[in-house]
Scaffold this active site. Structure first.
Site, PDB file in Angstrom:
ATOM      1  N   ASP A  89      -5.301  26.210   3.335  1.00  0.00           N
ATOM      2  CA  ASP A  89      -5.155  27.993   2.845  1.00  0.00           C
ATOM      3  C   ASP A  89      -6.244  28.441   2.964  1.00  0.00           C
ATOM      4  O   ASP A  89      -7.426  27.647   2.848  1.00  0.00           O
ATOM      5  CB  ASP A  89      -4.555  27.792   1.663  1.00  0.00           C
ATOM      6  CG  ASP A  89      -3.095  27.469   1.672  1.00  0.00           C
ATOM      7  OD1 ASP A  89      -2.652  28.595   2.163  1.00  0.00           O
ATOM      8  OD2 ASP A  89      -2.277  26.738   0.811  1.00  0.00           O
ATOM      9  N   GLY A 148      -1.154  26.199  -8.106  1.00  0.00           N
ATOM     10  CA  GLY A 148      -0.738  25.569  -9.384  1.00  0.00           C
ATOM     11  C   GLY A 148       0.418  27.109 -10.322  1.00  0.00           C
ATOM     12  O   GLY A 148      -0.338  26.926 -11.646  1.00  0.00           O
ATOM     13  N   MET A 197       5.799  34.441   0.974  1.00  0.00           N
ATOM     14  CA  MET A 197       5.360  33.971  -0.920  1.00  0.00           C
ATOM     15  C   MET A 197       6.136  33.784  -2.004  1.00  0.00           C
ATOM     16  O   MET A 197       6.301  34.487  -2.602  1.00  0.00           O
ATOM     17  CB  MET A 197       4.299  34.352  -0.770  1.00  0.00           C
ATOM     18  CG  MET A 197       2.797  34.502   0.437  1.00  0.00           C
ATOM     19  SD  MET A 197       2.365  32.419  -0.020  1.00  0.00           S
ATOM     20  CE  MET A 197       1.834  32.503  -1.882  1.00  0.00           C
ATOM     21  N   MET A 254      -8.989  31.237   2.729  1.00  0.00           N
ATOM     22  CA  MET A 254      -9.075  32.617   2.076  1.00  0.00           C
ATOM     23  C   MET A 254     -10.750  32.435   1.839  1.00  0.00           C
ATOM     24  O   MET A 254     -11.462  32.160   2.123  1.00  0.00           O
ATOM     25  CB  MET A 254      -8.787  31.571   0.330  1.00  0.00           C
ATOM     26  CG  MET A 254      -7.404  31.588   0.242  1.00  0.00           C
ATOM     27  SD  MET A 254      -7.085  30.580  -1.140  1.00  0.00           S
ATOM     28  CE  MET A 254      -5.580  30.717  -1.380  1.00  0.00           C
ATOM     29  N   SER A 266      -0.085  21.051   1.065  1.00  0.00           N
ATOM     30  CA  SER A 266      -1.163  22.503   0.539  1.00  0.00           C
ATOM     31  C   SER A 266      -2.906  21.641   0.385  1.00  0.00           C
ATOM     32  O   SER A 266      -3.142  22.012  -0.659  1.00  0.00           O
ATOM     33  CB  SER A 266      -1.472  23.523   0.136  1.00  0.00           C
ATOM     34  OG  SER A 266      -2.609  24.134  -0.356  1.00  0.00           O
ATOM     35  N   HIS A 303      -2.678  29.063   7.679  1.00  0.00           N
ATOM     36  CA  HIS A 303      -2.046  29.810   6.650  1.00  0.00           C
ATOM     37  C   HIS A 303      -3.115  30.565   6.324  1.00  0.00           C
ATOM     38  O   HIS A 303      -4.534  30.632   5.310  1.00  0.00           O
ATOM     39  CB  HIS A 303      -1.510  29.342   5.029  1.00  0.00           C
ATOM     40  CG  HIS A 303      -0.946  31.132   4.213  1.00  0.00           C
ATOM     41  ND1 HIS A 303      -0.720  30.357   3.191  1.00  0.00           N
ATOM     42  CD2 HIS A 303      -0.665  32.078   4.953  1.00  0.00           C
ATOM     43  CE1 HIS A 303      -0.439  32.075   2.412  1.00  0.00           C
ATOM     44  NE2 HIS A 303      -0.498  32.886   3.392  1.00  0.00           N
ATOM     45  N   ASP A 320       6.105  29.008   0.468  1.00  0.00           N
ATOM     46  CA  ASP A 320       4.880  28.619   0.022  1.00  0.00           C
ATOM     47  C   ASP A 320       4.531  28.618  -2.043  1.00  0.00           C
ATOM     48  O   ASP A 320       4.248  30.032  -2.121  1.00  0.00           O
ATOM     49  CB  ASP A 320       3.439  29.099   0.965  1.00  0.00           C
ATOM     50  CG  ASP A 320       1.680  28.645   0.495  1.00  0.00           C
ATOM     51  OD1 ASP A 320       1.932  27.823  -0.128  1.00  0.00           O
ATOM     52  OD2 ASP A 320       1.176  29.110   1.232  1.00  0.00           O
ATOM     53  N   GLY A 321       3.734  28.511  -2.760  1.00  0.00           N
ATOM     54  CA  GLY A 321       3.980  28.895  -4.002  1.00  0.00           C
ATOM     55  C   GLY A 321       4.731  27.996  -4.838  1.00  0.00           C
ATOM     56  O   GLY A 321       5.870  28.445  -5.176  1.00  0.00           O
ATOM     57  N   HIS A 379      -0.667  21.983   5.561  1.00  0.00           N
ATOM     58  CA  HIS A 379      -1.003  23.228   5.426  1.00  0.00           C
ATOM     59  C   HIS A 379      -1.972  23.365   4.452  1.00  0.00           C
ATOM     60  O   HIS A 379      -2.995  23.007   3.330  1.00  0.00           O
ATOM     61  CB  HIS A 379       0.191  23.484   4.216  1.00  0.00           C
ATOM     62  CG  HIS A 379       0.270  25.118   3.654  1.00  0.00           C
ATOM     63  ND1 HIS A 379       1.129  25.434   4.900  1.00  0.00           N
ATOM     64  CD2 HIS A 379      -0.340  26.073   2.561  1.00  0.00           C
ATOM     65  CE1 HIS A 379       1.093  27.305   4.394  1.00  0.00           C
ATOM     66  NE2 HIS A 379       0.032  26.951   3.423  1.00  0.00           N
ATOM     67  N   MET A 437      -5.222  33.733   4.669  1.00  0.00           N
ATOM     68  CA  MET A 437      -5.406  34.723   3.667  1.00  0.00           C
ATOM     69  C   MET A 437      -6.724  35.946   3.872  1.00  0.00           C
ATOM     70  O   MET A 437      -7.325  35.679   3.037  1.00  0.00           O
ATOM     71  CB  MET A 437      -5.243  34.276   2.626  1.00  0.00           C
ATOM     72  CG  MET A 437      -3.641  33.603   1.820  1.00  0.00           C
ATOM     73  SD  MET A 437      -3.469  32.763   0.927  1.00  0.00           S
ATOM     74  CE  MET A 437      -3.531  31.319   2.273  1.00  0.00           C
TER      75      MET A 437
HETATM   76  C1  DX5 Z   1      -1.562  30.396  -2.607  1.00  0.00           C
HETATM   77  C2  DX5 Z   1      -1.608  29.038  -0.815  1.00  0.00           C
HETATM   78  C3  DX5 Z   1      -0.539  28.076  -1.433  1.00  0.00           C
HETATM   79  C4  DX5 Z   1      -0.957  27.231  -2.479  1.00  0.00           C
HETATM   80  C5  DX5 Z   1       0.392  26.646  -2.940  1.00  0.00           C
HETATM   81  O1  DX5 Z   1      -2.353  30.851  -2.187  1.00  0.00           O
HETATM   82  O2  DX5 Z   1      -0.951  29.601   0.216  1.00  0.00           O
HETATM   83  O3  DX5 Z   1      -0.678  27.521   0.223  1.00  0.00           O
HETATM   84  O4  DX5 Z   1      -2.058  25.759  -2.005  1.00  0.00           O
HETATM   85  O5  DX5 Z   1      -0.264  25.758  -4.376  1.00  0.00           O
HETATM   86  P1  DX5 Z   1       0.681  24.958  -5.296  1.00  0.00           P
HETATM   87  O6  DX5 Z   1       1.588  24.300  -5.147  1.00  0.00           O
HETATM   88  O7  DX5 Z   1       0.334  24.183  -6.102  1.00  0.00           O
HETATM   89  O8  DX5 Z   1       1.150  26.388  -5.861  1.00  0.00           O
HETATM   90 ZN    ZN Z   2      -0.562  28.909   1.445  1.00  0.00          ZN
END
Ligand code: DX5
Ligand code: ZN
Length: 226
Positions: A36, A146, A138, A38, A9, A67, A176-177, A34, A69
């Site tokens: 993200d 993190g 998720m 947001m 990611s 992805h 993911d996460g 990946h 969000m």
């Molecule tokens: C969170 C994201 C993830 C995130 C994962 O909202 O969708 O893709 O970047 O990060 P780590 O691997 O650090 O949990």
């Molecule tokens: Zn993600």
């Protein structure tokens, strides 16, 4: 089960050097990238939009796993398709018309994914399983990298693995996460095949070693298998 797919990611990358970071994880053995997205509304953080995805497209030939969000999501799906996404995942919680959103992704010729938050049951996916190529579970609350992996999601992953097997179509199951070499085996044992990892890769000094460690933890042995 086929070998794990590792999807770094970019959220955890150095945003001042995104192209270089994308090239680095590709060279280090990543399978997918990946991305993200947001919106500061569906999740309490803002990352990047389609222009950044488009700019990165020139620097990496890996499949772009976008992805979203974002809510409402339908108005932006076309822009991410044009920007070069290979697969576009929308959240089941992003609006009342998940089915329509997935139809839209497919109509644009992209692989379609559905994501579910930790409080959303596996059953939310059942009515759209015939429309998706990917289900994303998720394993943290979306919005930030993190965070700690939520073991409470493991039974849901196992349920979705059974639902996918029963549907008879090829549907990827992504987590993911909070994915690390410690948590990956648990997600994998529950049935996940695609592992998204931000911090576990980009905070590591050696991306190839970090990807190798995830692969080894997920599949055993550590060696890349084809
Ligand atoms: C969170 C994201 C993830 C995130 C994962 O909202 O969708 O893709 O970047 O990060 P780590 O691997 O650090 O949990
Ligand atoms: Zn993600």
């Amino acid at each position: 089960m086929a070998r794990a797919v590792i999807a770094p990611s970019l959220l955890a990358a150095d945003f001042g050097r995104l192209a270089e970071e994308a090239r680095a994880v590709a060279a280090a053995g990543a399978d997918w990238l990946h991305l993200d997205v947001m919106d500061g509304h569906f999740v309490p953080n803002i990352s990047f939009g389609p222009l950044v995805v488009q700019a990165l497209r020139r620097h990496a030939s890996l499949p772009f796993d976008v992805h979203l969000m974002v809510a409402p999501v339908d108005p932006v799906i076309g822009a991410f398709a044009e920007a070069g996404a290979d697969q576009i995942t929308v959240h089941a919680e992003a609006g009342p018309h998940l089915h329509r959103s997935l139809q839209l992704v497919r109509s644009l010729g992209k692989r379609a994914g559905v994501a579910i938050n930790p409080a959303t049951p596996a059953e939310a996916v059942a009515p759209v399983l015939d429309l998706v190529d990917l289900v994303l579970v998720m394993t943290v609350n979306p919005g930030f990298g993190g965070q700690r992996f939520l073991d409470s999601q493991l039974p849901k992953i196992a349920t979705l693995r059974r639902m996918i097997a029963a549907c008879g179509r090829s549907v990827a199951l992504e987590v993911d996460g909070g994915i690390t070499a410690e948590t990956a085996p648990r997600a994998r044992a529950a049935g996940a095949e695609v592992l998204v990892a931000g911090t576990a890769i980009f905070a590591a000094p050696d991306y190839a070693a970090a990807i190798g460690a995830l692969r080894g933890a997920a599949d055993g042995g550590g060696a890349r298998r084809s």
